[in-house]
Design an enzyme around this catalytic site. Structure first.
Site, PDB file in Angstrom:
ATOM      1  N   LYS A  52     -11.929  14.109  -1.656  1.00  0.00           N
ATOM      2  CA  LYS A  52     -10.551  13.959  -2.142  1.00  0.00           C
ATOM      3  C   LYS A  52     -10.491  14.146  -3.659  1.00  0.00           C
ATOM      4  CE  LYS A  52      -8.420   9.900  -1.221  1.00  0.00           C
ATOM      5  NZ  LYS A  52      -7.737   9.294  -2.378  1.00  0.00           N
ATOM      6  N   SER A  53     -11.398  13.500  -4.375  1.00  0.00           N
ATOM      7  CA  SER A  53     -11.369  13.581  -5.844  1.00  0.00           C
ATOM      8  C   SER A  53     -11.559  15.025  -6.315  1.00  0.00           C
ATOM      9  CB  SER A  53     -12.494  12.738  -6.445  1.00  0.00           C
ATOM     10  OG  SER A  53     -12.290  11.390  -6.158  1.00  0.00           O
ATOM     11  N   GLY A 125      -2.893   7.586  -6.170  1.00  0.00           N
ATOM     12  CA  GLY A 125      -3.086   7.103  -7.541  1.00  0.00           C
ATOM     13  C   GLY A 125      -3.764   8.153  -8.407  1.00  0.00           C
ATOM     14  N   ARG A 153       1.243  -0.024  -7.889  1.00  0.00           N
ATOM     15  CA  ARG A 153      -0.042   0.051  -8.594  1.00  0.00           C
ATOM     16  C   ARG A 153       0.127   0.166 -10.114  1.00  0.00           C
ATOM     17  NH1 ARG A 153      -4.026   3.873  -5.476  1.00  0.00           N
ATOM     18  NH2 ARG A 153      -5.463   2.808  -6.864  1.00  0.00           N
ATOM     19  N   SER A 199     -12.858   3.075 -14.852  1.00  0.00           N
ATOM     20  CA  SER A 199     -11.888   3.837 -14.059  1.00  0.00           C
ATOM     21  C   SER A 199     -11.986   5.326 -14.363  1.00  0.00           C
ATOM     22  CB  SER A 199     -10.463   3.358 -14.350  1.00  0.00           C
ATOM     23  OG  SER A 199      -9.541   4.281 -13.801  1.00  0.00           O
ATOM     24  N   GLN A 201     -10.107   7.499 -13.013  1.00  0.00           N
ATOM     25  CA  GLN A 201      -8.748   8.052 -13.102  1.00  0.00           C
ATOM     26  C   GLN A 201      -8.218   7.949 -14.522  1.00  0.00           C
ATOM     27  OE1 GLN A 201      -6.528   5.953 -10.095  1.00  0.00           O
ATOM     28  NE2 GLN A 201      -7.438   7.146  -8.427  1.00  0.00           N
ATOM     29  N   ASP A 348     -14.888   2.772  -3.511  1.00  0.00           N
ATOM     30  CA  ASP A 348     -13.992   3.010  -2.375  1.00  0.00           C
ATOM     31  C   ASP A 348     -14.629   2.607  -1.044  1.00  0.00           C
ATOM     32  OD1 ASP A 348     -12.042   3.964  -4.049  1.00  0.00           O
ATOM     33  OD2 ASP A 348     -12.612   6.058  -3.806  1.00  0.00           O
ATOM     34  N   LYS A 375      -6.294  -1.461  -5.670  1.00  0.00           N
ATOM     35  CA  LYS A 375      -6.395  -0.174  -4.968  1.00  0.00           C
ATOM     36  C   LYS A 375      -5.142   0.031  -4.109  1.00  0.00           C
ATOM     37  CE  LYS A 375     -10.229   1.118  -6.736  1.00  0.00           C
ATOM     38  NZ  LYS A 375     -10.239   2.268  -7.633  1.00  0.00           N
ATOM     39  N   ARG A 379      -7.639  -4.983  -1.731  1.00  0.00           N
ATOM     40  CA  ARG A 379      -8.657  -4.821  -0.675  1.00  0.00           C
ATOM     41  C   ARG A 379      -9.509  -6.066  -0.455  1.00  0.00           C
ATOM     42  NH1 ARG A 379     -10.082   1.595  -1.710  1.00  0.00           N
ATOM     43  NH2 ARG A 379      -8.310   2.338  -0.457  1.00  0.00           N
TER      44      ARG A 379
END
Ligand code: S3P
Length: 474
Positions: A52-53, A125, A153, A199, A201, A348, A375, A379
């Site tokens: 996905k990333s 996100g 988020r 992070s 992201q 994850d 997340k 979670r």
């Protein structure tokens, strides 16, 4: 065929622009999974979908590159498709995806166009945080929205450093949450930023803004996080320096279109790894999985728990290391204190690892993982609630959890009681509790499973082939 394919993409693109209607949140039907006890085996060789990333980044970087980028192994899941749609909305012609192939006709660093209305990022996100960086540097204004989960988020973690670079960005939700709005036409200035949390992201969003900023943009990260942005920027010909925990680039350069081969997603493979580790006599091979060292925490942790896991046939594909991962159910896992240095490298995979911990012998303790609370769902809490429903004694803490494993060496009988699980529309929660179905004495019903399609659209198909029957109902 190539010309016709391009013509079809162009027609779709113009129809979409003329309709002046970007992708919006669908009136989603809530879906549920039901898993009955009695799975006998968990076996086979599987290729899980693309990472996905890496898929997100292939579209983003291909769009702002000069020339054409061809992507293979692209994840045709809703999150990556939201990124793809956002760039179509900004005037980029993209062919596909078809059988994992996407062709992006890059518009260069200054070629993106103002979208007709708000960009819809769905559940993703990654799309919202990385695009915050890119959009803050454009000539035009833009707004990004998301679904119910994304709308809760935290976005200030990316907005704050971008403001320090001169961006005009606002998080217009109640508590620093989406929608995010950016005013165009700002001149960004490179900064140095000490990342307060591990992070990828936030790191990537700042680096992307840095492409258009004056001078150097640099970041130090508290712990190593996934480095797909750095690797892929280099593949597009952009000079990115990594010196220890400091990553830097100079603004004002350009990206050149290239070919990107997306490896299979280790985060999706992780569900099958855990499924195999908790099932007697299982034998699962996951082929061509990305084993970038910033992503392999799940392998390390499962090995420390005593799993019979081997990494075979290591090779390089498209600049990323890949391998076949084979895992067999030959011995009962052991509870451990999960190593804190592996937390960002397995960030994850913890929902799946909690299922493994419940089946292990002895206590498992996780600390240093407060990020799990922000997340797609909280979670830690959501997993603790589900585990308790299924008869597992566990205690959530601020930054982790303590799980009392129910396993006994050599005993492969049921661990979970079954029950109804609320996934809070979090794909990884839904897939993790599905794996508990391999060791359950009663039926498991998981509510809110439609988000599985964000990252692993073939999940139920593959689990059914392996021997775990999941009934899907709406
Ligand atoms: C991602 C980074 C991680 C991860 C997410 C994807 C990325 O988030 O949890 O699923 O593609 O950069 P954080 O960087 O917020 O930890």
């Amino acid at each position: 065929m190539g010309v016709l394919g391009h013509a079809q993409a162009a027609r779709q693109h113009f129809n979409h622009m003329l309709a002046n209607k970007p992708l919006m949140e669908k009136n989603k039907v809530t879906q549920q999974f039901t898993i009955l006890p009695g799975a006998k085996t968990f076996q086979g060789k599987f290729t899980v979908p693309g990472d996905k990333s890496v898929s997100h980044r292939s579209i983003m970087f291909g769009a702002i590159a000069e020339g054409t980028t061809r992507v293979t192994g692209f994840l045709e899941g809703e999150d990556a498709l939201a990124t793809l749609q956002a760039f179509r909305d900004m005037g980029v012609s993209i062919e596909g995806p078809k059988n994992g192939e996407v062709t992006i006709h890059g518009v260069g660093m200054h070629g993106l166009k103002a979208p007709a209305s708000a960009l819809y990022m769905g559940n993703s996100g990654t799309s919202m945080r990385l695009l915050s960086g890119m959009l803050s540097a454009q000539k035009f204004d833009s707004v990004m929205t998301g679904d119910a989960s994304l709308s809760k988020r935290p976005m200030e973690r990316i907005a704050q450093p971008l403001r320090a670079m001169g961006a005009q960005i606002q998080t217009t939700g109640e508590r620093g949450t989406p929608p995010v709005s950016m005013m165009g036409g700002q001149h960004l200035q490179g900064i140095h930023y000490d990342l307060p949390m591990a992070s990828a992201q936030v790191k990537s969003g700042i680096l992307l803004a840095g492409l258009w900023a004056k001078g150097e943009t640099s970041i130090t990260e508290p712990e190593p996080t996934r480095d797909h942005s750095e690797r892929m920027l280099r593949a597009f010909g952009y000079d990115v320096k990594t010196e220890g925990n400091r990553i830097s680039l100079q603004g004002g350069g350009k990206l050149i279109g290239t070919d990107i081969q997306v490896p299979s997603d280790i985060s999706s493979a992780a569900f099958f790894m855990v499924g195999a580790a908790i099932t007697e006599g299982s034998d699962i091979t996951l082929e061509a999985v990305g084993i970038n060292p910033t992503r392999t925490g799940v392998i390390e942790i499962l090995k420390q728990m005593g799993a019979d896991l081997t990494v075979e046939n290591e090779r390089i594909a498209g600049g990323e290391p890949i391998a076949d991962i084979r895992i067999k159910g030959t011995r009962t896992l052991k509870g451990i204190h999960m190593p804190e240095d592996q937390v960002p490298l397995a960030i994850d995979e913890f929902p799946a690892l909690f299922i493994a911990a419940a089946c292990a012998e002895g206590q498992t303790i996780l600390t240093g993982a407060a990020e799990l609370r922000v997340k797609e769902s909280d979670r830690i809490q959501v997993m603790a609630d589900g585990l308790k429903t299924m008869g597992i004694d566990c205690t959530p803490t601020d930054d982790g959890i303590v799980i009392e494993g129910q396993g006994k060496a050599g005993d492969w009988s049921a661990i979970f009681t079954g029950g109804e699980i609320e996934s809070h529309h979090d794909h990884r929660i839904a897939m993790s509790f599905s794996m508990a179905g391999l060791r359950t004495s009663g039926a498991i019903k998981i509510v809110g499973t439609e988000t599985v399609a964000t990252s692993f659209p073939t999940f139920t198909e593959l689990t059914n082939q392996a021997g775990l029957t999941i009934q899907v109902s709406e």
